[in-house]
Design an enzyme around this catalytic site. Structure first.
Site, mmCIF file in Angstrom:
data_model
loop_
_atom_site.group_PDB
_atom_site.id
_atom_site.type_symbol
_atom_site.label_atom_id
_atom_site.label_comp_id
_atom_site.label_asym_id
_atom_site.label_seq_id
_atom_site.Cartn_x
_atom_site.Cartn_y
_atom_site.Cartn_z
ATOM 1 N N ASN A 126 -28.786 19.614 -17.145
ATOM 2 C CA ASN A 126 -29.670 20.540 -16.445
ATOM 3 C C ASN A 126 -29.143 20.780 -15.046
ATOM 4 O OD1 ASN A 126 -31.267 18.875 -14.286
ATOM 5 N ND2 ASN A 126 -31.244 17.588 -16.136
ATOM 6 N N GLU A 161 -21.928 38.610 -14.785
ATOM 7 C CA GLU A 161 -21.067 37.432 -14.796
ATOM 8 C C GLU A 161 -20.496 37.154 -16.183
ATOM 9 O OE1 GLU A 161 -23.076 35.039 -11.082
ATOM 10 O OE2 GLU A 161 -23.913 34.708 -13.081
ATOM 11 N N PHE A 205 -32.329 24.205 -9.038
ATOM 12 C CA PHE A 205 -31.632 25.463 -8.789
ATOM 13 C C PHE A 205 -32.358 26.649 -9.420
ATOM 14 C CE2 PHE A 205 -27.857 28.333 -8.990
ATOM 15 C CZ PHE A 205 -27.479 28.235 -7.662
ATOM 16 N N HIS A 214 -21.283 33.602 -18.888
ATOM 17 C CA HIS A 214 -20.885 32.864 -17.680
ATOM 18 C C HIS A 214 -20.186 31.553 -18.012
ATOM 19 C CE1 HIS A 214 -22.403 31.885 -13.311
ATOM 20 N NE2 HIS A 214 -21.120 31.709 -13.450
ATOM 21 N N HIS A 232 -36.598 37.810 -13.091
ATOM 22 C CA HIS A 232 -36.637 37.262 -14.443
ATOM 23 C C HIS A 232 -38.050 37.379 -14.986
ATOM 24 C CE1 HIS A 232 -32.888 35.389 -15.785
ATOM 25 N NE2 HIS A 232 -32.639 35.024 -14.548
ATOM 26 N N ASP A 270 -29.031 32.437 -15.985
ATOM 27 C CA ASP A 270 -29.573 31.375 -15.136
ATOM 28 C C ASP A 270 -31.092 31.332 -15.311
ATOM 29 O OD1 ASP A 270 -30.260 29.603 -13.149
ATOM 30 O OD2 ASP A 270 -29.646 30.884 -11.489
ATOM 31 N N HIS A 295 -31.442 39.169 -16.320
ATOM 32 C CA HIS A 295 -30.167 39.834 -16.597
ATOM 33 C C HIS A 295 -30.233 40.388 -18.004
ATOM 34 C CE1 HIS A 295 -28.364 38.245 -12.974
ATOM 35 N NE2 HIS A 295 -28.717 37.012 -13.316
ATOM 36 N N GLU A 323 -26.740 40.585 -5.810
ATOM 37 C CA GLU A 323 -27.463 39.354 -5.476
ATOM 38 C C GLU A 323 -27.087 38.944 -4.053
ATOM 39 O OE1 GLU A 323 -26.862 36.189 -8.301
ATOM 40 O OE2 GLU A 323 -27.002 37.559 -10.016
ATOM 41 N N ASN A 350 -35.815 29.621 -7.001
ATOM 42 C CA ASN A 350 -35.194 30.486 -6.000
ATOM 43 C C ASN A 350 -36.060 31.668 -5.580
ATOM 44 O OD1 ASN A 350 -32.364 30.215 -8.149
ATOM 45 N ND2 ASN A 350 -32.817 28.865 -6.446
ATOM 46 N N GLU A 354 -24.380 38.011 -20.648
ATOM 47 C CA GLU A 354 -23.820 37.092 -19.653
ATOM 48 C C GLU A 354 -23.143 35.938 -20.390
ATOM 49 O OE1 GLU A 354 -24.889 34.130 -15.941
ATOM 50 O OE2 GLU A 354 -26.194 35.859 -16.326
#
Length: 760
Positions: free
Chosen positions: A656, A532, A660, A488, A427, A253, A461, A595, A663, A486
């Site tokens: 996109n 994930e 989001f 995901h 991150h 993410d 991650h 998380e 955060n 990941e």
């Protein structure tokens, strides 16, 4: 403070068996004239001529330099950061195919800094984009795919919908070149080039000769380039692909940003040298005395066998929060009998250490271990160093009689204490440079964290820049280090890449590249297999490989708690947590929330409810807020030229996931958001409770596990009337032992009280 004493060797052993004799599957070696062009879409093929992973350390010329540990202190290390010639192509067919040849003219090419994220560097002040488009997505990959078994076989070049960014710019390729010279005092030595981070795949040439390739964007790729070097000017060429089969395992993410985004450097070692150096600390049953098990791998790249070599170790104690250190003592390994050419031998030495200063986030005492490889004439052949810390991480079944809360359970311990991990997910992101964050940015981050009472970071991650671990070791952050895995985009069912045997090599290698590189860092107190990415057998293989190498830390993986050492989940409700912390749920304890408290918009207001629950027992050891920093990127309004913090879609990127990506508890430029101050309050290590306001009676609770409040704190209280201080105390000593409470009475006049505020 106890003085550290060395009391002798426990045991010694030597062997010709080593990790180098059992290379990671998927790493190939040999002379190849040219790439096939299929390497970046071959999941089972992970690297060509890339060194097997090893701990992060460097050779030094003098003891004083070695004691400083960081590579810039070595004359045998040379940075290649700076200006590189650069060509951007929207797809592989458009790339300059022969650019690596030394007679290829690149004088008209652009110049780009390395490290950098080329999408971000190419953003112009009118909002136009010179080098492709930053793309923000959360769960998907940025190329065409479907959630079905074996979809990955279609590769990364499938035709996506016409409105997607990658419809036109199907798979960006960056071609990099620069010249360099080898110092004269490196003659007769082996020279390596290291790339600490390249997203997502690259080919490497030296002086027009093909060296090899690497995928796995977040672990160092080392190549021995000695056979390709020449006197005077040398040329390095790297061809970087935005998307590769490795991208299927890098669906984190975040803004997806290609480039050489971490340091590139050269380093030189003698023909006989340390291939690896792993130092594992331990503490005795009372957590008083320690030991250090040191495993050294010695590689012989010379033409003759060597014999009767040995390793001399010296241990230095660092001042708290300082790189200054003083000698504790030295010790010698057993003699290494013989190592034939192109073989690697190993020698193990275990040292008893009397009452060392312990490493914790509260008191991050570090030691510097210097290792000198000596020949039979006692001449030092090579000298390397690494940071170590004496601390012990355990998961123990605990009887009620030994628990602070009188509950029997399976608990998480650091140095014999059931510490609480008050954490954030982090991150590597900055709006001005994308993923190419600088040391100064990292230093600012860690100071902001410490001021906010944050003692824990999940490296989400992927493994981070090596300097991040140096800072966390130095200033005291409990790290969960997470493998760069990941997938995901395929979720957690039959389509998950955790199942196909073709992806086993990549899962195991990405975990082991992380662990082998970062094993010596005392700040790492949990390993994570990834994020994930499904529950399959590939993670079982990765776990088994990890535990065979390092059993000193527990392993976590949120998507399959059955195969790891501790439980975890994401975004549980407060109600669920209140029940789970009682130890009665059918989950794996101890438990860590990887998380929680999704910090988007006006969030984190109920943080105290989580922590009142987690601090009520020891079944939960803590958790990490999603997340630390807004992953915004600077963009420019095309009409006004005004710079602003942009999110998904602001660059015309399709598909996109919008805002989001915003955060954090701090903005992208590290300015604190309101959530930051909420976190600081809830995560505070000192609790103050009013018992009887009229009488001025309060309780102070020391939530630290190792620190007496008298060591760092004074108590000051003030009485306010209509916003004006009418009485203020002098600073007072506050002697409260770890995990203890103390009642105090403040001598203020309650009759005139309008508003009272007490501060520590």
């Amino acid at each position: 403070m106890n003085k550290t004493l060395l009391t002798g060797l426990l045991c010694c052993s030597l062997s010709i068996q080593s990790f180098a004799d059992q290379p990671l599957e998927g790493f190939a070696y040999g002379s190849v004239n040219a790439p096939t062009g299929k390497e970046w879409e071959s999941p089972e093929n992970l690297a060509l001529n890339k060194e097997q992973p090893h701990a992060y350390f460097f050779p030094f010329q003098h003891l004083d330099n070695a004691r400083k540990v960081l590579p810039e202190n070595s004359q045998f290390w040379q940075s290649l950061n700076g200006d590189w010639k650069f060509h951007w192509a929207p797809d592989p067919d458009s790339r300059p195919k022969d650019f690596y040849e030394t007679n290829y003219d690149v004088t008209s090419w652009d110049v780009i800094p390395v490290p950098s994220s080329w999408n971000i560097y190419g953003i112009q002040k009118d909002g136009s984009r010179k080098y492709g488009t930053p793309i923000y997505v959360n769960q998907p990959v940025i190329f065409q795919h479907s959630v079905k078994v074996d979809d990955w076989r279609g590769g990364v070049m499938r035709t996506p919908p016409a409105n997607w960014t990658t419809y036109k710019d199907r798979n960006e390729v960056g071609s990099f070149r620069r010249d360099f010279e080898i110092p004269q005092d490196w003659d007769g030595r082996e020279t390596f080039i290291s790339f600490d981070g390249v997203d997502s795949f690259f080919y490497l040439w030296i002086n027009g000769q093909y060296v090899g390739f690497s995928k796995n964007s977040r672990n160092t790729a080392d190549f021995n380039i000695t056979p390709y070097l020449q006197k005077g000017k040398n040329t390095v060429a790297a061809e970087v692909y935005r998307s590769s089969d490795g991208s299927f395992l890098e669906a984190q993410d975040m803004f997806r940003l290609p480039g050489i985004f971490r340091t590139v450097a050269l380093y030189s070692v003698p023909k006989v040298h340390f291939r690896d150096l792993v130092a594992t600390p331990d503490l005795d049953a009372t957590y008083t005395d320690g030991s250090l098990t040191v495993n050294a791998e010695i590689r012989n790249l010379g033409k003759k066998a060597i014999k009767d070599y040995k390793v001399y170790y010296s241990l230095y104690a660092n001042k708290l929060y300082s790189d200054e250190n003083t000698l504790v003592d030295g010790f010698l390994s057993p003699v290494i009998d013989k190592i034939a050419p192109n073989e690697t031998g190993s020698v193990q030495t275990v040292l008893k250490v009397k009452a060392p200063n312990k490493w914790s986030a509260e008191f991050p005492y570090r030691y510097t271990l210097v290792a000198e490889l000596k020949d039979k004439k006692n001449k030092t052949i090579e000298m390397v160093s690494t940071i170590v810390g004496f601390r012990k991480v355990e998961i123990k079944d605990t009887p009620a009689s030994e628990d602070e809360f009188g509950l029997a359970g399976r608990y998480y311990y650091v140095n014999g204490k059931t510490v609480k991990l008050k954490g954030v997910n982090r991150h590597e992101s900055n709006p001005g440079v994308g993923h190419a964050i600088t040391r100064e940015m990292m230093e600012k981050e860690i100071m902001l964290m410490k001021r906010a009472n944050i003692n824990h970071v999940r490296n989400s991650h992927y493994p981070d820049d090596p300097y991040w671990y140096f800072l966390c070791n130095k200033y005291g952050i409990y790290l969960e280090d997470e493998a760069n895995i990941e997938s995901h985009e395929y979720y957690y069912g039959a389509a998950s890449l955790s199942h196909p045997v073709e992806w086993k090599n990549a899962h195991v290698a990405r975990v082991m590249e992380m662990v082998r590189a970062n094993v010596n860092n005392p700040s790492i107190v949990i390993w994570s297999l990834g994020n994930e990415a499904g529950p399959g057998k590939n993670f079982v293989a990765a776990y088994d490989a990890l535990k065979k190498f390092d059993a000193s830390r527990p392993v976590q993986y949120e998507r399959n708690n059955d195969i790891v050492d501790m439980g975890s989940n994401q975004y549980p409700s407060i109600g669920w947590v209140r029940g789970a912390v009682q130890g009665k749920y059918d989950i794996k304890y101890p438990f860590h929330i990887s998380e929680y408290a999704h910090s988007m918009g006006n969030a984190c207001g109920n943080l105290i409810d989580y922590w009142e629950a987690m601090e009520s027992t020891n079944f939960f050891c803590g958790g990490a807020i999603w997340d630390w920093v807004d992953q915004s990127m600077y963009n420019y309004d095309p009409k006004t030229g005004v710079r602003y913090l942009a999110y998904g879609g602001d660059f015309g990127d399709t598909p996109n996931d919008g805002q989001f990506v915003m955060n954090g508890i701090v903005f992208g430029d590290l300015e604190p958001k309101p959530q930051y101050y909420e976190v600081k309050k809830v995560y505070q290590h000192i609790g103050v409770k009013a018992l009887d306001i009229e009488k001025g009676a309060f309780e102070i609770f020391n939530k630290y596990y190792f620190k007496n409040l008298a060591e760092d704190y004074l108590l000051v209280w003030s009485l306010y009337e209509d916003g004006k201080a009418i009485q203020t105390s002098q600073p007072m000593d506050i002697n409260v032992a770890p995990r203890q409470r103390m009642q105090i009475t403040l001598p203020y006049n309650y009759a005139s009280l309008k508003k009272m505020q007490s501060t520590l």
